[in-house]
Design a protein around this motif. Structure first.
Motif, PDB file in Angstrom:
ATOM      1  N   TYR A 189       7.212  -2.321  -9.430  1.00  0.00           N
ATOM      2  CA  TYR A 189       7.209  -0.918  -9.001  1.00  0.00           C
ATOM      3  C   TYR A 189       8.453  -0.178  -9.524  1.00  0.00           C
ATOM      4  O   TYR A 189       8.345   0.905 -10.109  1.00  0.00           O
ATOM      5  CB  TYR A 189       7.162  -0.857  -7.479  1.00  0.00           C
ATOM      6  N   LEU A 204      -0.951  -1.804  -9.184  1.00  0.00           N
ATOM      7  CA  LEU A 204      -0.385  -2.297  -7.928  1.00  0.00           C
ATOM      8  C   LEU A 204      -1.110  -1.690  -6.736  1.00  0.00           C
ATOM      9  O   LEU A 204      -1.420  -2.377  -5.758  1.00  0.00           O
ATOM     10  CB  LEU A 204       1.105  -1.948  -7.851  1.00  0.00           C
ATOM     11  N   HIS A 205      -1.377  -0.410  -6.837  1.00  0.00           N
ATOM     12  CA  HIS A 205      -2.076   0.327  -5.773  1.00  0.00           C
ATOM     13  C   HIS A 205      -3.438  -0.300  -5.478  1.00  0.00           C
ATOM     14  O   HIS A 205      -3.769  -0.631  -4.335  1.00  0.00           O
ATOM     15  CB  HIS A 205      -2.217   1.784  -6.213  1.00  0.00           C
ATOM     16  N   VAL A 224       2.646   2.427  -2.494  1.00  0.00           N
ATOM     17  CA  VAL A 224       3.336   1.193  -2.863  1.00  0.00           C
ATOM     18  C   VAL A 224       4.737   1.167  -2.248  1.00  0.00           C
ATOM     19  O   VAL A 224       5.196   0.133  -1.734  1.00  0.00           O
ATOM     20  CB  VAL A 224       3.416   1.026  -4.392  1.00  0.00           C
TER      21      VAL A 224
END
Length: 238
Positions: A189, A204-205, A224
């Protein structure tokens, strides 16, 4: 250090640090020294070759072409960097989050004549101060700016984060993750935010939604970040 937000095509906002005028000026001086050194070496080469006057000018123009095109060539092939920018850890980026192309670098290079050469850099400094997001005239025309990639090491670089006393977590499901998982998420991130890599944040989300089994209302960047904070909250209060 000033910040500005890049809005990507996926409506993801990513904060970037604008390169300071001091860093840009030092980078410019380094690049100027490189160009000057190259020019001197080119002249010494011509003297060594002992060419006829008519021929030497033609050869000099050919040899000096890389110095003339220094900025546009290096920024194009070094991902928005020159030697000076590399030393000062700065880079040219587009305001919309997409990678700059040759046309963007070319516009910046052409307009350097106005805001750097003709005004001895005064036009560039004045425009940057007035514009407020690191843009000189060439940047405004090209839709670019110059960011700083310096790493400011702090507690934010570790998994542990200070949270407000009245912090209220949203996702209790984060406890299914472990420290190793969360450190990887945080590193990815932080890297993605620093390099404007919105695709990593989106991945990632989506991955976190699947693993945690939640339906977030926040945008990917905020979600995130919230997961990282919530994990810190629960692990610090166990």
């Amino acid at each position: 250090m000033d910040e500005f937000q890049i809005e990507t095509a996926q409506n993801v906002g990513i904060n970037q640090n604008v390169a300071s005028i001091g860093d840009r000026m030092l980078g410019y001086l380094i690049d100027s020294a490189v160009i000057l050194l190259y020019g001197i070496l080119a002249i010494l080469l011509l003297i060594k070759l002992n060419l006829e006057p008519g021929d030497s000018w033609a050869v000099y123009l050919l040899v000096s072409l890389p110095a003339f095109l220094y900025y546009v060539l290096l920024e194009t092939f070094l991902d928005g960097k020159t030697l000076g920018k590399s030393v000062m850890k700065t880079r040219v980026v587009k305001l919309d989050g997409s990678p700059p192309g040759f046309a963007n670098y070319f516009v910046r290079w052409i307009l350097r004549i106005i805001d750097v050469v003709l005004t001895s850099g005064g036009g560039a400094v004045l425009t940057i101060l007035l514009k407020g997001n690191g843009q000189r005239i060439g940047d405004i025309a090209a839709g670019t700016t110059v960011i700083s990639e310096r790493e400011n090491l702090s507690i934010n670089d570790t998994l542990i984060k200070d949270l407000p006393i009245d912090y209220v977590p949203t996702y209790s499901q984060v406890t299914v993750l472990n420290d190793s998982d969360m450190q990887t998420i945080k590193n990815l991130y932080d890297d993605a935010v620093k390099n404007s890599n919105h695709n990593v944040i989106l991945n990632l989300h989506h991955r976190l939604i699947k693993v945690l089994g939640v339906e977030p209302k926040e945008n990917p960047v905020v979600f995130v970040a919230k997961v990282i904070k919530d994990y810190n909250y629960y692990t610090q209060n166990m």
